[in-house]
Write a protein that holds these residues in place. Sequence first.
Motif, PDB file in Angstrom:
ATOM      1  N   SER A   1     -14.042   1.352 -12.504  1.00 45.59           N
ATOM      2  CA  SER A   1     -13.889   1.719 -11.100  1.00 45.59           C
ATOM      3  C   SER A   1     -12.973   0.739 -10.374  1.00 45.59           C
ATOM      4  O   SER A   1     -12.063   1.138  -9.638  1.00 45.59           O
ATOM      5  CB  SER A   1     -15.259   1.775 -10.421  1.00 45.59           C
ATOM      6  N   GLY A   2     -13.202  -0.557 -10.598  1.00 52.22           N
ATOM      7  CA  GLY A   2     -12.355  -1.563  -9.978  1.00 52.22           C
ATOM      8  C   GLY A   2     -10.935  -1.529 -10.510  1.00 52.22           C
ATOM      9  O   GLY A   2      -9.973  -1.678  -9.746  1.00 52.22           O
ATOM     10  N   LEU A   3     -10.788  -1.323 -11.815  1.00 49.01           N
ATOM     11  CA  LEU A   3      -9.459  -1.283 -12.420  1.00 49.01           C
ATOM     12  C   LEU A   3      -8.678  -0.045 -11.977  1.00 49.01           C
ATOM     13  O   LEU A   3      -7.463  -0.110 -11.760  1.00 49.01           O
ATOM     14  CB  LEU A   3      -9.576  -1.316 -13.947  1.00 49.01           C
ATOM     15  N   TYR A   4      -9.384   1.090 -11.851  1.00 55.13           N
ATOM     16  CA  TYR A   4      -8.709   2.305 -11.376  1.00 55.13           C
ATOM     17  C   TYR A   4      -8.186   2.098  -9.954  1.00 55.13           C
ATOM     18  O   TYR A   4      -7.098   2.579  -9.610  1.00 55.13           O
ATOM     19  CB  TYR A   4      -9.662   3.494 -11.404  1.00 55.13           C
ATOM     20  N   GLN A   5      -8.972   1.400  -9.120  1.00 56.77           N
ATOM     21  CA  GLN A   5      -8.524   1.144  -7.757  1.00 56.77           C
ATOM     22  C   GLN A   5      -7.295   0.238  -7.761  1.00 56.77           C
ATOM     23  O   GLN A   5      -6.341   0.466  -7.007  1.00 56.77           O
ATOM     24  CB  GLN A   5      -9.646   0.495  -6.941  1.00 56.77           C
ATOM     25  N   GLN A   6      -7.321  -0.797  -8.618  1.00 56.11           N
ATOM     26  CA  GLN A   6      -6.152  -1.667  -8.740  1.00 56.11           C
ATOM     27  C   GLN A   6      -4.931  -0.874  -9.191  1.00 56.11           C
ATOM     28  O   GLN A   6      -3.826  -1.061  -8.671  1.00 56.11           O
ATOM     29  CB  GLN A   6      -6.429  -2.789  -9.739  1.00 56.11           C
ATOM     30  N   ARG A   7      -5.134   0.000 -10.173  1.00 51.95           N
ATOM     31  CA  ARG A   7      -4.022   0.801 -10.681  1.00 51.95           C
ATOM     32  C   ARG A   7      -3.453   1.704  -9.592  1.00 51.95           C
ATOM     33  O   ARG A   7      -2.224   1.806  -9.438  1.00 51.95           O
ATOM     34  CB  ARG A   7      -4.480   1.639 -11.880  1.00 51.95           C
ATOM     35  N   ASP A   8      -4.333   2.354  -8.832  1.00 50.08           N
ATOM     36  CA  ASP A   8      -3.870   3.231  -7.758  1.00 50.08           C
ATOM     37  C   ASP A   8      -3.091   2.439  -6.710  1.00 50.08           C
ATOM     38  O   ASP A   8      -2.059   2.905  -6.201  1.00 50.08           O
ATOM     39  CB  ASP A   8      -5.059   3.931  -7.098  1.00 50.08           C
ATOM     40  N   ASP A   9      -3.595   1.242  -6.371  1.00 49.88           N
ATOM     41  CA  ASP A   9      -2.905   0.412  -5.378  1.00 49.88           C
ATOM     42  C   ASP A   9      -1.517   0.000  -5.880  1.00 49.88           C
ATOM     43  O   ASP A   9      -0.544   0.010  -5.115  1.00 49.88           O
ATOM     44  CB  ASP A   9      -3.728  -0.839  -5.064  1.00 49.88           C
ATOM     45  N   LEU A  10      -1.444  -0.368  -7.151  1.00 49.51           N
ATOM     46  CA  LEU A  10      -0.157  -0.790  -7.716  1.00 49.51           C
ATOM     47  C   LEU A  10       0.831   0.375  -7.778  1.00 49.51           C
ATOM     48  O   LEU A  10       2.028   0.206  -7.513  1.00 49.51           O
ATOM     49  CB  LEU A  10      -0.372  -1.383  -9.111  1.00 49.51           C
ATOM     50  N   ILE A  11       0.335   1.548  -8.138  1.00 47.89           N
ATOM     51  CA  ILE A  11       1.209   2.729  -8.159  1.00 47.89           C
ATOM     52  C   ILE A  11       1.715   3.035  -6.753  1.00 47.89           C
ATOM     53  O   ILE A  11       2.888   3.372  -6.553  1.00 47.89           O
ATOM     54  CB  ILE A  11       0.465   3.940  -8.749  1.00 47.89           C
ATOM     55  N   GLY A  12       0.833   2.882  -5.766  1.00 47.61           N
ATOM     56  CA  GLY A  12       1.257   3.075  -4.385  1.00 47.61           C
ATOM     57  C   GLY A  12       2.312   2.065  -3.978  1.00 47.61           C
ATOM     58  O   GLY A  12       3.294   2.414  -3.294  1.00 47.61           O
ATOM     59  N   ASP A  13       2.137   0.807  -4.408  1.00 48.07           N
ATOM     60  CA  ASP A  13       3.134  -0.230  -4.117  1.00 48.07           C
ATOM     61  C   ASP A  13       4.478   0.117  -4.766  1.00 48.07           C
ATOM     62  O   ASP A  13       5.540  -0.053  -4.150  1.00 48.07           O
ATOM     63  CB  ASP A  13       2.650  -1.588  -4.613  1.00 48.07           C
ATOM     64  N   LEU A  14       4.434   0.579  -6.003  1.00 44.42           N
ATOM     65  CA  LEU A  14       5.676   0.953  -6.690  1.00 44.42           C
ATOM     66  C   LEU A  14       6.385   2.103  -5.973  1.00 44.42           C
ATOM     67  O   LEU A  14       7.615   2.109  -5.855  1.00 44.42           O
ATOM     68  CB  LEU A  14       5.383   1.345  -8.146  1.00 44.42           C
ATOM     69  N   ASN A  15       5.618   3.065  -5.500  1.00 48.65           N
ATOM     70  CA  ASN A  15       6.217   4.184  -4.769  1.00 48.65           C
ATOM     71  C   ASN A  15       6.884   3.698  -3.484  1.00 48.65           C
ATOM     72  O   ASN A  15       7.981   4.153  -3.128  1.00 48.65           O
ATOM     73  CB  ASN A  15       5.155   5.240  -4.448  1.00 48.65           C
ATOM     74  N   ASP A  16       6.203   2.770  -2.787  1.00 46.13           N
ATOM     75  CA  ASP A  16       6.779   2.231  -1.547  1.00 46.13           C
ATOM     76  C   ASP A  16       8.065   1.456  -1.837  1.00 46.13           C
ATOM     77  O   ASP A  16       9.060   1.579  -1.105  1.00 46.13           O
ATOM     78  CB  ASP A  16       5.768   1.306  -0.858  1.00 46.13           C
ATOM     79  N   ILE A  17       8.035   0.648  -2.895  1.00 42.53           N
ATOM     80  CA  ILE A  17       9.217  -0.139  -3.251  1.00 42.53           C
ATOM     81  C   ILE A  17      10.376   0.778  -3.640  1.00 42.53           C
ATOM     82  O   ILE A  17      11.526   0.556  -3.241  1.00 42.53           O
ATOM     83  CB  ILE A  17       8.889  -1.115  -4.403  1.00 42.53           C
ATOM     84  N   THR A  18      10.062   1.813  -4.421  1.00 44.67           N
ATOM     85  CA  THR A  18      11.101   2.760  -4.839  1.00 44.67           C
ATOM     86  C   THR A  18      11.728   3.457  -3.637  1.00 44.67           C
ATOM     87  O   THR A  18      12.954   3.654  -3.579  1.00 44.67           O
ATOM     88  CB  THR A  18      10.513   3.798  -5.807  1.00 44.67           C
ATOM     89  N   ALA A  19      10.899   3.816  -2.656  1.00 49.78           N
ATOM     90  CA  ALA A  19      11.425   4.454  -1.442  1.00 49.78           C
ATOM     91  C   ALA A  19      12.356   3.496  -0.695  1.00 49.78           C
ATOM     92  O   ALA A  19      13.409   3.911  -0.194  1.00 49.78           O
ATOM     93  CB  ALA A  19      10.270   4.890  -0.544  1.00 49.78           C
ATOM     94  N   LYS A  20      11.973   2.213  -0.638  1.00 47.15           N
ATOM     95  CA  LYS A  20      12.831   1.224   0.030  1.00 47.15           C
ATOM     96  C   LYS A  20      14.153   1.056  -0.721  1.00 47.15           C
ATOM     97  O   LYS A  20      15.218   0.925  -0.104  1.00 47.15           O
ATOM     98  CB  LYS A  20      12.096  -0.120   0.108  1.00 47.15           C
ATOM     99  N   GLN A  21      14.087   1.065  -2.054  1.00 45.81           N
ATOM    100  CA  GLN A  21      15.300   0.920  -2.844  1.00 45.81           C
ATOM    101  C   GLN A  21      16.250   2.093  -2.606  1.00 45.81           C
ATOM    102  O   GLN A  21      17.465   1.902  -2.507  1.00 45.81           O
ATOM    103  CB  GLN A  21      14.942   0.806  -4.325  1.00 45.81           C
ATOM    104  N   HIS A  22      15.720   3.297  -2.523  1.00 48.55           N
ATOM    105  CA  HIS A  22      16.554   4.466  -2.253  1.00 48.55           C
ATOM    106  C   HIS A  22      17.189   4.373  -0.871  1.00 48.55           C
ATOM    107  O   HIS A  22      18.365   4.726  -0.686  1.00 48.55           O
ATOM    108  CB  HIS A  22      15.716   5.741  -2.362  1.00 48.55           C
ATOM    109  N   GLN A  23      16.412   3.889   0.089  1.00 50.28           N
ATOM    110  CA  GLN A  23      16.939   3.734   1.440  1.00 50.28           C
ATOM    111  C   GLN A  23      18.078   2.717   1.469  1.00 50.28           C
ATOM    112  O   GLN A  23      19.115   2.936   2.107  1.00 50.28           O
ATOM    113  CB  GLN A  23      15.809   3.297   2.376  1.00 50.28           C
ATOM    114  N   LEU A  24      17.892   1.603   0.768  1.00 53.53           N
ATOM    115  CA  LEU A  24      18.941   0.580   0.698  1.00 53.53           C
ATOM    116  C   LEU A  24      20.200   1.142   0.033  1.00 53.53           C
ATOM    117  O   LEU A  24      21.326   0.855   0.469  1.00 53.53           O
ATOM    118  CB  LEU A  24      18.427  -0.640  -0.074  1.00 53.53           C
ATOM    119  N   GLN A  25      20.006   1.932  -1.015  1.00 55.30           N
ATOM    120  CA  GLN A  25      21.152   2.538  -1.695  1.00 55.30           C
ATOM    121  C   GLN A  25      21.907   3.495  -0.781  1.00 55.30           C
ATOM    122  O   GLN A  25      23.141   3.551  -0.808  1.00 55.30           O
ATOM    123  CB  GLN A  25      20.672   3.264  -2.952  1.00 55.30           C
TER     124      GLN A  25
END
Length: 237
Positions: free
Chosen positions: A79-103
């Motif tokens: 349960s704790g690891l799944y929450q960590q995984r979801d948070d990290l995936i959300g962080d990656l999505n946010d970072i990817t969106a920022k990278q596209h914006q910068l591009q």
Amino acid sequence: MDKDQPDHGAVHRVAREQEVKILQASKGVDAGDSVLGGNVVLGKGNAAYQGSSDNNKKAEDSYLNAILIEIDRINGQLSGLYQQRDDLIGDLNDITAKQHQLQNWQRSLDNGNLPELDESGAIRDDDLEALVAAYEKRTGHSVDRTDPMALMAIIAAEQRVQQIAFDDTNEALRDVQEQIDPLEKRLDDLQGGRGAENDVVTPGNNDIQHRDLLASSEIADQNMENQQAIDFNQFAP
């Protein structure tokens, strides 16, 4: 029932069905003989049969309880690891969106398109203005928003920041998944009855398996306590 939650009833059924099969196959069997693939039993006619059966049931119940305890422990960890995984995936999505914006900003400047300014001289694109303003605050230098080279330099610097954030976050996600995989495999084995299917009759063997279950639980809990949290705030511009 949620697919991620353990089916405790299934575990009980597996153990009880195996016990019934062994007891049925043991009728009329002489003491010391084996049934169903090597389960040593006492013959029904033996005077000690009833007492031994009671001991076997106690040992089985103790082992089954240990299995249920481990299932609960693993589910808590997952349960704790799944929450960590979801948070990290959300962080990656946010970072990817920022990278596209910068591009997109970089591509627009490469094509000779300067950002539109409002009456005060600020960039109308709030996100780009925020990036430039953050740079000014961090460095103490004002930026000419009509200078494409200055804007390109700020964007390139932020791209490096976001790439570092992406790499670190992706590595953290791999680490979390490496913890999840063996736990899911162990949980699948336990819920499928493979953790006890050959050990439900022999008390001595149950005792050994019981100790092994508790030992593995203690080791896994210690590993979870030693896990370090990841601070993503270090990548803020």
